[in-house]
Design a protein around this motif. Structure first.
Motif, PDB file in Angstrom:
ATOM      1  N   ASP A 102       0.804  -1.225   0.000  1.00 30.10           N
ATOM      2  CA  ASP A 102       0.000   0.000   0.000  1.00 30.10           C
ATOM      3  C   ASP A 102       0.837   1.275   0.000  1.00 30.10           C
ATOM      4  OD1 ASP A 102      -2.175  -1.647   0.067  1.00 30.10           O
ATOM      5  OD2 ASP A 102      -2.735  -1.203   2.148  1.00 30.10           O
ATOM      6  N   LYS A 103       1.937   1.279   0.774  1.00 28.33           N
ATOM      7  CA  LYS A 103       2.682   2.525   0.997  1.00 28.33           C
ATOM      8  C   LYS A 103       4.022   2.605   0.272  1.00 28.33           C
ATOM      9  CE  LYS A 103      -0.515   3.619   3.996  1.00 28.33           C
ATOM     10  NZ  LYS A 103      -1.552   4.631   3.669  1.00 28.33           N
ATOM     11  N   GLU A 104       4.537   1.472  -0.204  1.00 28.62           N
ATOM     12  CA  GLU A 104       5.820   1.422  -0.912  1.00 28.62           C
ATOM     13  C   GLU A 104       6.943   2.118  -0.141  1.00 28.62           C
ATOM     14  OE1 GLU A 104       5.229   2.945  -4.824  1.00 28.62           O
ATOM     15  OE2 GLU A 104       3.934   1.285  -5.444  1.00 28.62           O
ATOM     16  N   PRO A 105       7.205   1.692   1.087  1.00 26.33           N
ATOM     17  CA  PRO A 105       8.271   2.317   1.876  1.00 26.33           C
ATOM     18  C   PRO A 105       9.649   1.946   1.337  1.00 26.33           C
ATOM     19  CG  PRO A 105       7.497   0.364   2.993  1.00 26.33           C
ATOM     20  CD  PRO A 105       6.595   0.553   1.803  1.00 26.33           C
ATOM     21  N   GLY A 106      10.661   2.736   1.723  1.00 27.47           N
ATOM     22  CA  GLY A 106      12.020   2.442   1.314  1.00 27.47           C
ATOM     23  C   GLY A 106      12.661   1.414   2.221  1.00 27.47           C
ATOM     24  N   SER A 107      13.860   0.976   1.863  1.00 35.03           N
ATOM     25  CA  SER A 107      14.551  -0.047   2.646  1.00 35.03           C
ATOM     26  C   SER A 107      14.929   0.473   4.031  1.00 35.03           C
ATOM     27  CB  SER A 107      15.808  -0.528   1.905  1.00 35.03           C
ATOM     28  OG  SER A 107      16.702   0.550   1.670  1.00 35.03           O
ATOM     29  N   GLY A 108      15.137   1.793   4.161  1.00 38.20           N
ATOM     30  CA  GLY A 108      15.456   2.353   5.468  1.00 38.20           C
ATOM     31  C   GLY A 108      14.338   2.139   6.464  1.00 38.20           C
ATOM     32  N   THR A 109      13.100   2.277   6.005  1.00 36.98           N
ATOM     33  CA  THR A 109      11.942   2.039   6.879  1.00 36.98           C
ATOM     34  C   THR A 109      11.894   0.584   7.316  1.00 36.98           C
ATOM     35  OG1 THR A 109      10.657   3.809   5.847  1.00 36.98           O
ATOM     36  CG2 THR A 109       9.420   2.093   6.993  1.00 36.98           C
ATOM     37  N   ILE A 110      12.108  -0.325   6.393  1.00 36.63           N
ATOM     38  CA  ILE A 110      12.084  -1.756   6.706  1.00 36.63           C
ATOM     39  C   ILE A 110      13.213  -2.103   7.666  1.00 36.63           C
ATOM     40  CG2 ILE A 110      12.212  -4.089   5.754  1.00 36.63           C
ATOM     41  CD1 ILE A 110       9.673  -2.494   5.040  1.00 36.63           C
ATOM     42  N   ALA A 111      14.384  -1.495   7.461  1.00 38.08           N
ATOM     43  CA  ALA A 111      15.524  -1.753   8.344  1.00 38.08           C
ATOM     44  C   ALA A 111      15.199  -1.344   9.772  1.00 38.08           C
ATOM     45  CB  ALA A 111      16.755  -0.991   7.857  1.00 38.08           C
ATOM     46  N   THR A 112      14.542  -0.199   9.941  1.00 39.28           N
ATOM     47  CA  THR A 112      14.188   0.279  11.279  1.00 39.28           C
ATOM     48  C   THR A 112      13.131  -0.601  11.923  1.00 39.28           C
ATOM     49  OG1 THR A 112      14.691   2.557  10.628  1.00 39.28           O
ATOM     50  CG2 THR A 112      13.344   2.255  12.596  1.00 39.28           C
ATOM     51  N   ILE A 113      12.122  -0.980  11.172  1.00 38.76           N
ATOM     52  CA  ILE A 113      11.020  -1.772  11.716  1.00 38.76           C
ATOM     53  C   ILE A 113      11.481  -3.159  12.141  1.00 38.76           C
ATOM     54  CG2 ILE A 113       8.873  -2.958  11.094  1.00 38.76           C
ATOM     55  CD1 ILE A 113       8.147  -0.493   9.414  1.00 38.76           C
ATOM     56  N   LEU A 114      12.301  -3.804  11.326  1.00 44.08           N
ATOM     57  CA  LEU A 114      12.715  -5.184  11.614  1.00 44.08           C
ATOM     58  C   LEU A 114      14.026  -5.279  12.387  1.00 44.08           C
ATOM     59  CD1 LEU A 114      11.799  -7.028   8.281  1.00 44.08           C
ATOM     60  CD2 LEU A 114      10.530  -6.993  10.443  1.00 44.08           C
ATOM     61  N   GLY A 115      14.694  -4.153  12.601  1.00 40.87           N
ATOM     62  CA  GLY A 115      15.953  -4.188  13.337  1.00 40.87           C
ATOM     63  C   GLY A 115      17.059  -4.885  12.578  1.00 40.87           C
ATOM     64  N   VAL A 116      17.112  -4.668  11.248  1.00 38.09           N
ATOM     65  CA  VAL A 116      18.124  -5.305  10.408  1.00 38.09           C
ATOM     66  C   VAL A 116      18.965  -4.231   9.730  1.00 38.09           C
ATOM     67  CG1 VAL A 116      16.690  -7.332  10.016  1.00 38.09           C
ATOM     68  CG2 VAL A 116      16.571  -5.417   8.403  1.00 38.09           C
ATOM     69  N   ASN A 117      20.074  -4.650   9.106  1.00 42.53           N
ATOM     70  CA  ASN A 117      20.913  -3.690   8.413  1.00 42.53           C
ATOM     71  C   ASN A 117      20.310  -3.355   7.046  1.00 42.53           C
ATOM     72  OD1 ASN A 117      21.911  -5.546   6.333  1.00 42.53           O
ATOM     73  ND2 ASN A 117      23.117  -6.490   7.957  1.00 42.53           N
ATOM     74  N   PRO A 118      20.739  -2.251   6.407  1.00 45.38           N
ATOM     75  CA  PRO A 118      20.144  -1.815   5.135  1.00 45.38           C
ATOM     76  C   PRO A 118      20.192  -2.864   4.024  1.00 45.38           C
ATOM     77  CG  PRO A 118      21.430  -0.040   6.094  1.00 45.38           C
ATOM     78  CD  PRO A 118      21.708  -1.267   6.928  1.00 45.38           C
ATOM     79  N   MET A 119      21.292  -3.624   3.941  1.00 44.98           N
ATOM     80  CA  MET A 119      21.394  -4.638   2.899  1.00 44.98           C
ATOM     81  C   MET A 119      20.327  -5.721   3.087  1.00 44.98           C
ATOM     82  SD  MET A 119      24.664  -6.987   1.772  1.00 44.98           S
ATOM     83  CE  MET A 119      25.622  -5.519   1.396  1.00 44.98           C
ATOM     84  N   ASP A 120      20.182  -6.192   4.323  1.00 43.43           N
ATOM     85  CA  ASP A 120      19.150  -7.191   4.600  1.00 43.43           C
ATOM     86  C   ASP A 120      17.756  -6.622   4.367  1.00 43.43           C
ATOM     87  OD1 ASP A 120      21.003  -9.095   5.251  1.00 43.43           O
ATOM     88  OD2 ASP A 120      20.893  -8.767   7.408  1.00 43.43           O
ATOM     89  N   ALA A 121      17.578  -5.328   4.672  1.00 43.78           N
ATOM     90  CA  ALA A 121      16.277  -4.696   4.480  1.00 43.78           C
ATOM     91  C   ALA A 121      15.852  -4.747   3.017  1.00 43.78           C
ATOM     92  CB  ALA A 121      16.312  -3.260   4.976  1.00 43.78           C
ATOM     93  N   ARG A 122      16.800  -4.544   2.112  1.00 39.91           N
ATOM     94  CA  ARG A 122      16.475  -4.621   0.682  1.00 39.91           C
ATOM     95  C   ARG A 122      16.037  -6.031   0.305  1.00 39.91           C
ATOM     96  NH1 ARG A 122      20.770  -0.816   0.505  1.00 39.91           N
ATOM     97  NH2 ARG A 122      22.371  -2.411   0.254  1.00 39.91           N
ATOM     98  N   ALA A 123      16.667  -7.034   0.945  1.00 37.38           N
ATOM     99  CA  ALA A 123      16.265  -8.420   0.673  1.00 37.38           C
ATOM    100  C   ALA A 123      14.847  -8.677   1.169  1.00 37.38           C
ATOM    101  CB  ALA A 123      17.252  -9.381   1.339  1.00 37.38           C
TER     102      ALA A 123
END
Length: 381
Positions: free
Chosen positions: A353-374
């Motif tokens: 719905d919102k198409e967030p960036g990898s930085g948002t996913i990294a913060t939410i899941l507590g992972v690094n940016p590379m893993d967030a892109r995965a």
């Protein structure tokens, strides 16, 4: 965060310089009424006025301004490593994670009308904790002498609208092993659990976090030390309650050496998948509550035994993924099966719905940016 003047500090500085409100008003070229409102917390000076006030009183910005949590500010608690100190930076980072979690609430399957129940008057009193543990076991139909299963803990998290977020934060490299974030507005709780720990410790940390879920009012009232003390005491009572501690104590007191006593602790710890230290402390509490003499084990011997005990077992993360680094998709599938968490289904819909960036996913899941892109790629499949 809401800004307000640290009025006690300001008044102390004004008094030390012999400045009353009229004198401050004259020096700053403002009305006395303005200064009165500042010092009574009814208004906040404009930036230029604040700068002049600081120069006049010889105070830095950090001394003059206090930050207070707004009503919907995330409430946080850490299950930190023993040698670590929680700093303002840790708290700020955790609260920031909480703000990123807020948009996910609408994608959760939680009761929109009723919030989770909390304890009225939580106490670390031995009798209170034992009665509470017994009641929870009765409600879940768990025998008083049976091990408390992981599924039972997970069911309790669901009951109290708490969302589990499993993480791989390393075995000895991160500040916390668990992070509790409560969002007051939605009455939802988000529990980050580090899988890179031995399973016996992991179960205790889950029970500890459940204790926080039941006593969120303590965090709201900024009674963080009381909250930590209760969560620890609650976890021990829930996982190794009085009926078990009594039987363990009978075995323990028959032994005449520390080596024999340690073996007793190890046996009970294995049977109930908790740390020998938890068994030791609950057995000691039982003895004290009944006025029975308890033979303590030398601290060095106890901790040496626990270290050897832990080496017999893999970390939970290693056991779940066979010691290999999991892909984002594999990690989500495995932990979804284990913890039945809503976080990934909510995130999947949020990403769509919102198409967030990898930085948002990294913060939410507590992972690094590379893993967030995965993870983003996995959600897009």
């Amino acid at each position: 965060m809401e800004k307000k003047l640290n009025t006690p500090k300001l008044q102390e500085a004004a008094d030390s310089k012999g400045l009353n409100q009229t004198a401050i008003a004259t020096e700053l070229d403002v009305t006395r009424a303005s200064v009165s409102k500042w010092l009574n917390g009814k208004s906040f000076p404009r930036p230029a006025e604040l700068l002049k006030l600081g120069r006049l009183l010889g105070l830095k910005y950090a001394d003059m301004v206090a930050l207070s949590a707004s009503r919907d500010e995330p409430l946080v608690a850490f299950r930190k490593r023993a040698s670590c100190q929680t700093t303002d930076l840790h708290l700020e980072r955790a609260r920031n994670m909480g703000h990123f979690l807020k948009p996910l609430v609408e994608y959760l399957d939680v009761d929109p009308f009723m919030g989770p129940a909390s304890l009225k008057n939580p106490s670390c009193d031995y009798g209170y904790l034992q009665d509470l543990a017994a009641r929870i076991r009765r409600e879940l139909d768990i025998a008083e002498k049976a091990p408390f299963d992981f599924k039972d803990l997970i069911d309790l998290f669901h009951k109290h609208q708490a969302v589990i977020i499993p993480t791989l934060w390393g075995h000895k490299t991160k500040h916390e092993n668990a992070l509790h974030i409560h969002l007051p507005e939605s009455q939802t709780t988000w529990i980050y659990l580090n899988l890179d720990v031995e399973i016996h410790d992991f179960k205790f940390w889950m029970a500890h976090e459940l204790g926080h879920v039941l006593t969120v009012d303590l965090l709201r009232e900024k009674k963080n030390e009381e909250a930590e003390d209760f969560a620890d005491a609650f976890a021990g009572a829930l996982l190794f309650p009085e009926p078990l501690a009594k039987r363990c104590f009978e075995d323990y007191k028959r032994e005449r050496t520390d080596q024999g006593r340690l073996k007793v602790l190890g046996k009970w710890a294995k049977d109930h998948v908790i740390s020998p230290f938890s068994v030791y402390k609950e057995t000691e509490k039982f003895a004290e509550s009944n006025g029975s003499p308890f033979t303590a084990i030398d601290g060095v011997s106890l901790h040496s035994y626990i270290a050897i005990f832990n080496k017999q077992f893999k970390t939970l993360g290693t056991a779940l993924f066979d010691g290999k680094e999991p892909t984002a998709d594999q990690f989500m599938r495995v932990v979804q099966d284990c913890f039945d968490t809503q976080v990934y289904s909510a995130l999947s819909r949020y990403v769509r719905d919102k198409e967030p960036g990898s930085g948002t996913i990294a913060t939410i899941l507590g992972v690094n940016p590379m893993d967030a892109r995965a993870y983003l790629e996995a959600f897009s499949i």
